[in-house]
Motif scaffolding. Structure first.
Motif: not given
Length: 232
Positions: A33-35, A146-149, A152-157
């Motif tokens: 997600a950090r990307w 922040m929203g995009m980050f 990304s976290l939630m999609l990776m989950a």
């Protein structure tokens, strides 16, 4: 998993199983997600990932304070603007009504509605809590980052078979949370995220909120070809 599969299967999960999530899994989610896009590569976010006794102690502390401060502390920011106009107010109202309908709670049942609302502050039983901070110097463009980050976290989950629930409601307990996490004063709490395995048997997790149609949210301008090119 294709990106479309992650997008279409992601929901705000409101009942989790107690099964623990491995540290390596959470690390991989954050690592990918950090990307996420970040204007000027500021990367203005910072996460606290909490589980075990540390999380239990935080949740119990908030629960004790809720007994005497049901409205929480002075929030970090207003989640919704005052005088929310249409169609946004109607969408927000329907979302709430549809949510409570899944668990058979009527509008006049204030007690059960409050009980469900308080589940926000138990992270809906999730074994992992993520608390996302943003430097107070930042403005709307960085809030967008922040929203995009977080997306990304939630999609990776989802790629890991996990579900999540982003909760801006945690901003109203930022002072209490700070006593547990001790963040720098220049950081503001943007939201919490519940992370874990979905309880698929829970009726509340059957909710799928509606989305506006493509032609309602998009204006297409210019000449367009008729068919999509083969992507593979």
């Amino acid at each position: 998993m294709f990106v479309a599969d992650a997008l279409l299967s992601r929901i705000s999960c409101r009942k989790f199983l107690p099964d623990p999530v491995p540290l390596n899994t959470v690390r991989d989610i954050v690592d990918k997600a950090r990307w996420a896009p970040s204007g000027g590569n500021l990367q203005p976010w910072h996460l606290y990932a909490i589980t075990g006794d540390a999380l239990t102690n935080l949740l119990d502390d908030v629960a004790r304070k809720m007994a005497v401060m049901p409205r929480g502390e002075q929030p970090e920011y207003m989640v919704y603007p005052e005088g929310l106009k249409e169609p946004y107010e109607a969408r927000r109202f329907k979302c709430g009504e549809d949510l409570y309908a899944t668990i058979g709670v009527t509008r006049d049942n204030k007690q059960d509605r409050l009980a469900q609302f308080r589940q926000n502050f138990r992270l809906f039983g999730a074994p992992v809590g993520l608390f996302a901070y943003l430097d107070r110097q930042m403005g709307p463009p960085q809030w967008s980052d922040m929203g995009m980050f977080l997306q990304s976290l939630m999609l990776m989950a989802r790629e890991h078979g996990l579900h999540s629930c982003a909760q801006e409601a945690w901003a109203q307990w930022h002072q209490t949370i700070a006593t547990h996490l001790n963040p720098p004063k220049e950081w503001m709490l943007f939201c919490g995220i519940a992370l874990g395995y979905m309880d698929k048997s829970a009726p509340i997790n059957r909710l799928r909120t509606e989305r506006a149609a493509v032609d309602e949210i998009t204006t297409f301008v210019g000449p367009w070809i008729g068919k999509e090119r083969n992507r593979f």
